[in-house]
Scaffold this active site. Structure first.
Site, PDB file in Angstrom:
ATOM      1  N   SER A 185      36.373  23.221  16.279  1.00 41.98           N
ATOM      2  CA  SER A 185      37.585  23.334  15.453  1.00 41.98           C
ATOM      3  C   SER A 185      38.864  23.440  16.281  1.00 41.98           C
ATOM      4  O   SER A 185      39.922  23.051  15.802  1.00 41.98           O
ATOM      5  CB  SER A 185      37.470  24.494  14.467  1.00 41.98           C
TER       6      SER A 185
ATOM      7  N   HIS B  48      42.097  27.942  17.220  1.00 43.16           N
ATOM      8  CA  HIS B  48      42.758  27.045  16.261  1.00 43.16           C
ATOM      9  C   HIS B  48      44.215  26.803  16.644  1.00 43.16           C
ATOM     10  O   HIS B  48      44.651  25.657  16.759  1.00 43.16           O
ATOM     11  CB  HIS B  48      42.715  27.635  14.848  1.00 43.16           C
TER      12      HIS B  48
END
Ligand SMILES: [Zn+2]
Length: 306
Positions: free
Chosen positions: A201, A252
């Site tokens: 991610s 992230h």
């Protein structure tokens, strides 16, 4: 059984490369296209007469063969997905062996992930830098890899078409590494280096970042649509950060920032001339070689008796 067209085409390519490998060159030679500048070159040419790139031994030639072997319009997306699935399969089997029961829906053993290269901040500080690369390709369970893959097949091919496969591989690996540098720093600061981190991610957030940067420069309906889609993604990342669900927010936002900054300095189109092509190939191959070197280090580390 009727195979999808894409696979029929791919199998034809494999058969053809196998035939040439074993010397059964029964095919008529055809004029080739220079992979660096796009010029039409002669049947027996070994070097492009326009830009001088070697047609047998060069990054351009190697990239063309690799792209042809994988096939499809976005070969790097296919390659990354394949690596993710293979490593997930290995981690699943190893977890099954460790626990004595194979469970497709169970979570992957933390001990196995650690051995396969998960981000472990103290080990990284002690020099295990491959732990900044391997976690990009590791996942904690079927839901984790499933969610990331769904997002990846949506966004990945768009970035690969926009920037070209070589630059795209560089973008993915670079933003992935940046995401795990951010994750390591945050983990050391807040948790004193305790625990591990994994997942694509951070690199995927990098793809969001680069598309945001691209659309902030461009006009038109496509850029506007893409921009609102990416803003929505950033919204999801913020919501995830506010919920107590234990996602790696440092990874992230580190990946997002790295992608955005890279998007500000990188040309947001495919390479045009031989110079741009060769520079893009060099970036892509550097990223690829870094990944392969880290995988080899991981295997050596994994097999070492502990
Ligand atoms: Zn050329």
């Amino acid at each position: 059984m009727a195979l999808p067209y894409r696979w029929q085409w791919r199998i034809e390519r494999w058969k053809k490369s196998l035939r040439t490998l074993f010397g059964g060159g029964d095919e008529q030679p055809r004029p080739k296209i220079c992979p660096a500048c796009g010029a039409l070159v002669g049947i027996s040419a070994t070097r492009c007469h326009e830009c001088g790139t070697s047609l047998t031994f060069s990054l351009a030639a190697a990239s063309k063969s690799l792209g042809g072997l994988i096939g499809g319009e976005t070969p790097i997306t296919t390659l990354i997905l394949t690596v993710n699935v293979l490593l997930f399969g290995v981690s699943l089997l190893a977890t099954g062996r460790e626990t004595g029961a194979l469970n497709l829906f169970g979570s992957i053993s933390g001990r196995i992930l650690l051995r396969m290269g998960a981000r472990q901040s103290i080990a990284i500080l002690q020099g295990e830098l491959w732990r900044l690369v391997m976690p990009i390709f590791l996942h904690a369970g079927l839901l984790h890899i499933g969610m990331n893959s769904l997002f990846f097949v949506d966004i990945g091919p768009q970035v690969e078409r926009l920037y070209g496969s070589a630059r795209y591989l560089f973008i993915y690996v670079f933003t992935g590494i940046c995401s795990f540098i951010a994750s390591t720093a945050w983990n050391l600061w807040i948790y004193g280096g305790y625990g591990i981190g994994i997942g694509a991610s951070g690199a995927l957030s990098g793809l969001i970042g680069i598309l945001l940067a691209m659309t902030s420069r461009r006009g038109g309906a496509y850029a506007r649509m893409m921009r609102s889609q990416m803003m929505r993604m950033v919204g999801y990342l913020v919501i995830m950060a506010l919920l107590p669900i234990g996602v790696d927010n440092a990874a992230h936002f580190g990946g997002l920032a790295a992608g955005f900054l890279l998007g500000k300095v990188m040309m947001d189109r495919e390479p045009l001339n031989s110079r741009e092509h060769n520079r893009a190939y060099a970036m892509g191959w550097t990223a690829g070689i870094v990944v392969v070197a880290c995988m080899v280090t991981m295997v050596v580390h994994y097999l070492r008796p502990s």
